[in-house]
Design an enzyme around this catalytic site. Structure first.
Site, PDB file in Angstrom:
ATOM      1  N   HIS A  82       0.850  -1.194   0.000  1.00 48.63           N
ATOM      2  CA  HIS A  82       0.000   0.000   0.000  1.00 48.63           C
ATOM      3  C   HIS A  82       0.885   1.243   0.000  1.00 48.63           C
ATOM      4  O   HIS A  82       1.873   1.314   0.729  1.00 48.63           O
ATOM      5  CB  HIS A  82      -0.901   0.004   1.241  1.00 48.63           C
ATOM      6  CG  HIS A  82      -1.931   1.076   1.214  1.00 48.63           C
ATOM      7  ND1 HIS A  82      -3.163   0.903   0.645  1.00 48.63           N
ATOM      8  CD2 HIS A  82      -1.908   2.337   1.684  1.00 48.63           C
ATOM      9  CE1 HIS A  82      -3.860   2.023   0.752  1.00 48.63           C
ATOM     10  NE2 HIS A  82      -3.118   2.909   1.385  1.00 48.63           N
ATOM     11  N   ASP A 161     -14.234   3.775   7.752  1.00 47.81           N
ATOM     12  CA  ASP A 161     -13.201   4.571   7.077  1.00 47.81           C
ATOM     13  C   ASP A 161     -13.789   5.324   5.887  1.00 47.81           C
ATOM     14  O   ASP A 161     -13.400   6.459   5.617  1.00 47.81           O
ATOM     15  CB  ASP A 161     -12.049   3.681   6.603  1.00 47.81           C
ATOM     16  CG  ASP A 161     -11.003   4.500   5.854  1.00 47.81           C
ATOM     17  OD1 ASP A 161     -10.422   5.398   6.478  1.00 47.81           O
ATOM     18  OD2 ASP A 161     -10.806   4.274   4.650  1.00 47.81           O
ATOM     19  N   ARG A 168     -12.938  13.780   6.164  1.00 43.93           N
ATOM     20  CA  ARG A 168     -11.596  14.373   6.336  1.00 43.93           C
ATOM     21  C   ARG A 168     -11.192  15.169   5.105  1.00 43.93           C
ATOM     22  O   ARG A 168     -10.566  16.220   5.212  1.00 43.93           O
ATOM     23  CB  ARG A 168     -10.569  13.263   6.601  1.00 43.93           C
ATOM     24  CG  ARG A 168     -10.679  12.677   7.994  1.00 43.93           C
ATOM     25  CD  ARG A 168      -9.874  11.399   8.088  1.00 43.93           C
ATOM     26  NE  ARG A 168      -8.487  11.608   7.763  1.00 43.93           N
ATOM     27  CZ  ARG A 168      -7.690  10.651   7.252  1.00 43.93           C
ATOM     28  NH1 ARG A 168      -8.158   9.442   7.011  1.00 43.93           N
ATOM     29  NH2 ARG A 168      -6.428  10.917   6.989  1.00 43.93           N
ATOM     30  N   SER A 183      -6.787   4.634   9.127  1.00 42.72           N
ATOM     31  CA  SER A 183      -7.489   4.492   7.854  1.00 42.72           C
ATOM     32  C   SER A 183      -6.833   3.405   7.004  1.00 42.72           C
ATOM     33  O   SER A 183      -7.490   2.481   6.499  1.00 42.72           O
ATOM     34  CB  SER A 183      -7.467   5.842   7.128  1.00 42.72           C
ATOM     35  OG  SER A 183      -7.787   5.707   5.773  1.00 42.72           O
ATOM     36  N   LYS A 187      -8.062  -1.004   6.698  1.00 40.54           N
ATOM     37  CA  LYS A 187      -8.385  -1.634   5.400  1.00 40.54           C
ATOM     38  C   LYS A 187      -7.430  -2.776   5.092  1.00 40.54           C
ATOM     39  O   LYS A 187      -7.838  -3.817   4.575  1.00 40.54           O
ATOM     40  CB  LYS A 187      -8.321  -0.577   4.281  1.00 40.54           C
ATOM     41  CG  LYS A 187      -9.511   0.374   4.299  1.00 40.54           C
ATOM     42  CD  LYS A 187      -9.407   1.425   3.227  1.00 40.54           C
ATOM     43  CE  LYS A 187      -8.299   2.396   3.502  1.00 40.54           C
ATOM     44  NZ  LYS A 187      -8.408   3.711   2.925  1.00 40.54           N
TER      45      LYS A 187
HETATM   46  N1  URA Z   1      -4.736   6.481   2.188  1.00 43.99           N
HETATM   47  C1  URA Z   1      -5.759   6.023   2.945  1.00 43.99           C
HETATM   48  O1  URA Z   1      -6.345   4.994   2.650  1.00 43.99           O
HETATM   49  N2  URA Z   1      -6.113   6.733   4.038  1.00 43.99           N
HETATM   50  C2  URA Z   1      -5.482   7.857   4.413  1.00 43.99           C
HETATM   51  O2  URA Z   1      -5.848   8.436   5.413  1.00 43.99           O
HETATM   52  C3  URA Z   1      -4.432   8.317   3.612  1.00 43.99           C
HETATM   53  C4  URA Z   1      -4.062   7.606   2.500  1.00 43.99           C
END
Ligand code: URA
Length: 442
Positions: A82, A161, A168, A183, A187
């Site tokens: 990620h 999220d 946000r 966040s 995931k």
């Molecule tokens: N990527 C995400 O999934 N969440 C964040 O807060 C920042 C980048």
């Protein structure tokens, strides 16, 4: 206890209890509190921070707010990757097939573009016919058969999220360490892979611009993964300039194909090899980073990575001939090459502004419902540290109209600072972090 109590406690800088965090996450996932209360709490968290205990509790509560994917039916150690988001950062399109070609199954759920940053799903959808919406069964079957699939999220992964991220984005609370860490990690934990490699960007095009904050964010995410029993490696990499030379959806697919075909070298390839090496080590097919790097280079040089990319495209309904003939990708109506016009040294780039310039051309969304033009963007061959001369090509714009090209030309020029003195090239990476500690370049 109600939401006003939770907001009050965080406003006063107190540590939230498990019960308070659960109430907040429940409200975000199921709409049991209005957006203005959620937004007030987000701002209180942004201003007063969270302890490590709170951040972990928030992550786990968000993970449990929806489905968890069970990948145990797919043989092998599944490694996810990620990125916190960048510009011209198309490492997933290079890494996913390359790592799969080295024997590590890649079952990746990716996202769309967000703000100034590009999204893997949008890039993949620029390939004619390509689908990123597979069912869970199709997804599993594809990973078992060819070792790689890259799709949008299936099921309801971390719905809390989804709500909080959207809030946000519009309340200036994106750049908060506990909110970013929870966040991303909620995931990643819900997506069910066995190990995770995180690419935490730092610099003018990253969510966290400063290095210290980026290292703290990376360490916090490694700690959360470790507590959840998953091996996590985080690499803090530079985003002082776009990672590849191409910015825009089809243009970035072309950049990835050129790298996989061995035609393009440079930072995009080097960061891909670094992250890929960590994936092979965590995936158990290489003893160390050196052995992993060798394997990846072999897969690159033999063409196995590019072949696997073509297989993935075919399996997901796309036209695999793009890997041999990039002119089959969407082509822009207006192509304009812009010379530098002066002598100087590339000193600095405002990479967020560069990402926003591509977004304004139609490569990204200004509103959720906007549709994209996959062909647009720009190619920027110069790098920080280069000396440039008046007749050199500065950048090439790919636009829908001459007017949009005019606006983009101005924006891209404004985002690149030329100086009279040479400057050093920024490092590719700043820190590699595991549960055992932080390694910095020599
Ligand atoms: N990527 C995400 O999934 N969440 C964040 O807060 C920042 C980048």
């Amino acid at each position: 206890m109600n939401m006003i109590d939770v907001i009050t406690d965080k406003k006063l800088g107190k540590e939230l209890t498990q019960e308070e965090i659960d109430l907040f996450v429940e409200a975000a996932a199921h709409g049991t509190a209005p957006d203005y209360q959620l937004a007030a709490l987000l701002m209180a968290i942004r201003l007063n921070g969270m302890t490590a205990r709170e951040t972990t509790a928030l992550t786990l509560a968000m993970q449990k707010s929806g489905d968890t994917v069970d990948l145990s039916g797919i043989p092998g150690i599944k490694v996810d990757k990620h990125s916190t988001g960048g510009v011209g950062d198309t490492t997933t399109l290079i890494l996913a097939p390359l790592v799969a070609a080295c024997g590590v199954p890649v079952s990746k759920m990716s996202g769309r573009g967000l703000g100034h940053t590009g999204g893997t799903l949008d890039k993949l959808e620029s390939i004619p016919g390509m689908s990123v919406a597979l069912s869970q069964d199709q997804f599993f079957e594809q990973v078992k058969r060819i070792g790689v699939a890259v799709i949008g999220q299936t099921g309801t992964l971390a719905p809390a999220d989804k709500t909080l991220y959207a809030l946000r984005d519009v309340t200036a609370t994106v750049d908060s360490l506990p909110l970013i860490a929870s966040s991303i990690m909620s995931k990643k934990l819900a997506a069910g892979s066995d190990a995770i490699v995180l690419d935490v960007k730092t610099g003018s095009g990253a969510i966290m611009h400063d290095l210290e904050g980026s290292i703290q964010l990376a360490s916090a995410m490694v700690d959360i993964g470790t507590l959840a029993g998953k091996p996590v490696t985080a690499v803090v990499t530079g985003m002082e300039q776009p990672l590849g030379t191409h910015v825009g959806n089809a243009l970035e697919v072309k950049d990835a194909i050129d790298v996989l075909a061995g035609r393009t070298k440079g930072d995009l390839l080097d960061v891909s090899l670094l992250l890929g090496a960590h994936m092979l080590v965590l995936g158990g097919v290489a003893a160390d980073l050196k052995a992993a790097g060798k394997k990846l280079k072999q897969a690159l040089e033999s063409g196995a990575g590019l072949e696997r990319f073509a297989e993935m495209i075919r399996a997901q309904g796309g036209d695999p001939r793009v890997t041999e003939d990039v002119s089959l990708l969407p082509q822009a109506r207006v192509v304009r090459s812009v010379p530098v016009g002066q002598h100087g040294f590339v000193t600095r780039m405002d990479t967020t502004e560069l990402g926003l310039a591509a977004q304004a051309m139609g490569a990204g969304r200004q509103r959720k419902e906007d549709s994209l033009d996959y062909s647009v963007g720009f190619v920027l061959p110069v790098r920080i540290g280069d000396e440039v001369f008046p007749e050199d090509r500065f950048f090439t714009l790919y636009a829908r109209t001459e007017e949009e090209a005019d606006r983009a030309e101005e924006a891209v020029r404004r985002a690149i600072v030329l100086g009279n003195e040479p400057v050093a090239r920024p490092p590719l990476w700043y820190a590699q972090i595991t549960k055992d500690g932080v390694v910095k370049p020599e």
